[in-house]
Motif scaffolding. Structure first.
Motif, PDB file in Angstrom:
ATOM      1  N   ALA A  86      -4.772  25.002 -14.604  1.00 56.85           N
ATOM      2  CA  ALA A  86      -5.054  24.196 -13.406  1.00 56.85           C
ATOM      3  C   ALA A  86      -3.745  23.703 -12.815  1.00 56.85           C
ATOM      4  N   VAL A  87      -2.822  24.640 -12.607  1.00 55.46           N
ATOM      5  CA  VAL A  87      -1.499  24.318 -12.071  1.00 55.46           C
ATOM      6  C   VAL A  87      -1.358  24.989 -10.707  1.00 55.46           C
TER       7      VAL A  87
ATOM      8  N   PRO B  11     -15.830  13.704 -11.007  1.00 51.15           N
ATOM      9  CA  PRO B  11     -16.689  14.518 -11.879  1.00 51.15           C
ATOM     10  C   PRO B  11     -17.728  15.334 -11.125  1.00 51.15           C
ATOM     11  N   PHE B  12     -17.937  15.047  -9.844  1.00 46.63           N
ATOM     12  CA  PHE B  12     -18.925  15.780  -9.049  1.00 46.63           C
ATOM     13  C   PHE B  12     -18.271  16.762  -8.073  1.00 46.63           C
ATOM     14  N   LEU B  13     -16.958  16.955  -8.186  1.00 43.67           N
ATOM     15  CA  LEU B  13     -16.230  17.800  -7.241  1.00 43.67           C
ATOM     16  C   LEU B  13     -16.758  19.232  -7.222  1.00 43.67           C
ATOM     17  N   TYR B  14     -17.185  19.740  -8.379  1.00 44.29           N
ATOM     18  CA  TYR B  14     -17.602  21.143  -8.485  1.00 44.29           C
ATOM     19  C   TYR B  14     -19.077  21.345  -8.156  1.00 44.29           C
ATOM     20  N   ASP B  15     -19.812  20.270  -8.039  1.00 42.43           N
ATOM     21  CA  ASP B  15     -21.250  20.384  -7.855  1.00 42.43           C
ATOM     22  C   ASP B  15     -21.582  21.022  -6.510  1.00 42.43           C
TER      23      ASP B  15
ATOM     24  N   GLY C 101      -3.845  14.623  -7.406  1.00 47.61           N
ATOM     25  CA  GLY C 101      -3.524  13.867  -8.600  1.00 47.61           C
ATOM     26  C   GLY C 101      -4.747  13.424  -9.373  1.00 47.61           C
ATOM     27  N   ILE C 102      -4.515  12.964 -10.592  1.00 48.40           N
ATOM     28  CA  ILE C 102      -5.606  12.544 -11.472  1.00 48.40           C
ATOM     29  C   ILE C 102      -6.354  11.354 -10.885  1.00 48.40           C
ATOM     30  N   GLU C 103      -5.685  10.550 -10.068  1.00 46.03           N
ATOM     31  CA  GLU C 103      -6.359   9.388  -9.476  1.00 46.03           C
ATOM     32  C   GLU C 103      -7.424   9.804  -8.465  1.00 46.03           C
TER      33      GLU C 103
ATOM     34  N   LEU D  32      -5.992  16.851  -9.530  1.00 48.48           N
ATOM     35  CA  LEU D  32      -7.320  16.781  -8.922  1.00 48.48           C
ATOM     36  C   LEU D  32      -8.275  17.801  -9.533  1.00 48.48           C
ATOM     37  N   MET D  33      -7.869  19.079  -9.552  1.00 51.57           N
ATOM     38  CA  MET D  33      -8.768  20.142  -9.992  1.00 51.57           C
ATOM     39  C   MET D  33      -8.985  20.114 -11.500  1.00 51.57           C
ATOM     40  N   GLY D  34      -7.902  20.053 -12.271  1.00 49.02           N
ATOM     41  CA  GLY D  34      -8.034  20.031 -13.725  1.00 49.02           C
ATOM     42  C   GLY D  34      -8.697  18.772 -14.231  1.00 49.02           C
TER      43      GLY D  34
END
Length: 365
Positions: free
Chosen positions: A71-72, A136-140, A130-132, A15-17
């Motif tokens: 990002a672990v 791309p807007f998570l950090y905004d 997870g990657i799913e 998710l984060m990475g």
């Protein structure tokens, strides 16, 4: 503008990475984003979703990057850094996305000469993993804590700070010890509280087997964090044990003080404490952001297309919603929708448009 870093390597594409890679590539903040994931499927999915430009053949391949992002999970940060350390060269900056920082000062001392370590903690996330779940807007709009070490130069700290700002986050620089006390209070203790409330509720099942099926929205809201992955949270809580123990001491004192109000029947004192809590809670924005939003809460029906109709109404009034969140929904009845607007003027225009369309706005909106 030229990219902040030429090459960024991301170790861990969950998710984060994955979200970080998507944001970096969407905004052109690196000439190349290379990623590494232990799972072959995760790596391929990261490429497919646009989180990375390419995949590293092995873990050490990311050491050629100008910025290496770990990002672990918290429990893997030190082991991964130890594996990477021999391949890191002078001038490389290493950062992480973990929620505990007690390890960074010790780790910095063991790195090769010229390698700089800066702790990083974006205060954002999701119950999904997870990657799913990458976004791309998570950090905004999120606060992004930066923790310098003895191996942090002003130039590199400034560069990473510019990268964080370019992501749309708010960089906040603070020492490791302060960081860990802060997150223990605002993140780790709330998780413990949620878990305790749920486990306390289980005792009712002995008297009423259907007890947990009868809980209301308040109980569900207060215990949302208890749905987190137990193994992941074990690592986080264990890594921050001393700050959490200090917080539990404060919590225990506060609990005893509140219990005394019930023992003595001091209902005026109880109301006073509830009032102080209410006042403090009202000062908190619905979503932490370094770009303050003009807030509004509307009542929404539980009908197909209800959310879309609100958005259409505001779109026709040429009002842009900067952020929105469904606060509560009761099946068959309705709920409340929080909306944030960039300016008070836009909020006023939105209130007028929704009022004209027959929507009810809660007091204070």
């Amino acid at each position: 503008e030229p990219p902040v870093f030429d090459r960024i390597g991301i170790v861990g594409l969950g998710l984060m990475g994955g979200s970080l890679g998507m944001a970096l590539r969407r905004k052109g903040l690196a000439a190349e984003v290379i990623g590494y994931a232990r799972s072959g499927w995760t790596g391929k999915e990261a490429v497919r979703r646009g989180a990375v430009d390419s995949l590293a053949a092995d873990l050490t391949a990311v050491t050629a990057a100008d910025l290496v992002v770990l990002a672990v999970p918290v429990g893997q940060l030190l082991p991964v850094l130890e594996q990477l350390s021999p391949g890191l060269s002078s001038g490389t900056v290493v950062t992480d996305l973990g929620s505990v920082k007690g390890w960074v000062d010790r780790a910095a001392e063991s790195l090769p000469v010229g390698v700089e370590l800066i702790g990083g903690h974006p205060m954002t996330g999701s119950e999904r993993a997870g990657i799913e779940a990458a976004d791309p807007f998570l950090y905004d709009g999120a606060p992004y804590l930066l923790v310098p070490t003895s191996r942090t130069g002003e130039g590199s700290l400034g560069k990473l700070r510019r990268l964080v700002e370019a992501l749309g986050s708010r960089p906040i620089i603070l020492p490791a010890q302060v960081h860990d006390r802060l997150v223990a209070t605002v993140s780790h203790l709330p998780h413990l509280a949620a878990a305790m409330l749920v486990n306390a509720g289980r005792f009712l099942e002995g008297e009423l087997p259907e007890a947990l099926n009868l809980v209301g929205g308040g109980f569900r809201d207060a215990t949302r964090m208890a749905a987190g992955d137990p193994r992941l949270w074990r690592e986080i809580l264990a890594a921050n044990r001393w700050a959490i123990m200090r917080g539990l001491d404060v919590w225990q004192t506060e609990t005893a003080r509140w219990k005394e109000l019930f023992v003595t029947g001091d209902w005026d004192g109880l109301e006073n404490e509830l009032g102080k809590a209410q006042e403090t809670r009202r000062k908190m924005p619905q979503r932490p952001s370094w770009r303050p939003l003009a807030e509004m809460v509307a009542v929404i029906d539980d009908r197909p297309g209800a959310l879309g109709r609100i958005c259409t109404t505001l779109g026709q009034a040429e009002v842009n919603i900067a952020d929105l969140r469904l606060l509560r929904i009761e099946p068959g009845t309705g709920g409340t929708l929080w909306m944030g607007f960039a300016t008070p003027e836009e909020r006023t225009a939105a209130a007028a448009a929704l009022g004209a369309a027959g929507y009810k706005l809660l007091e204070g909106s």
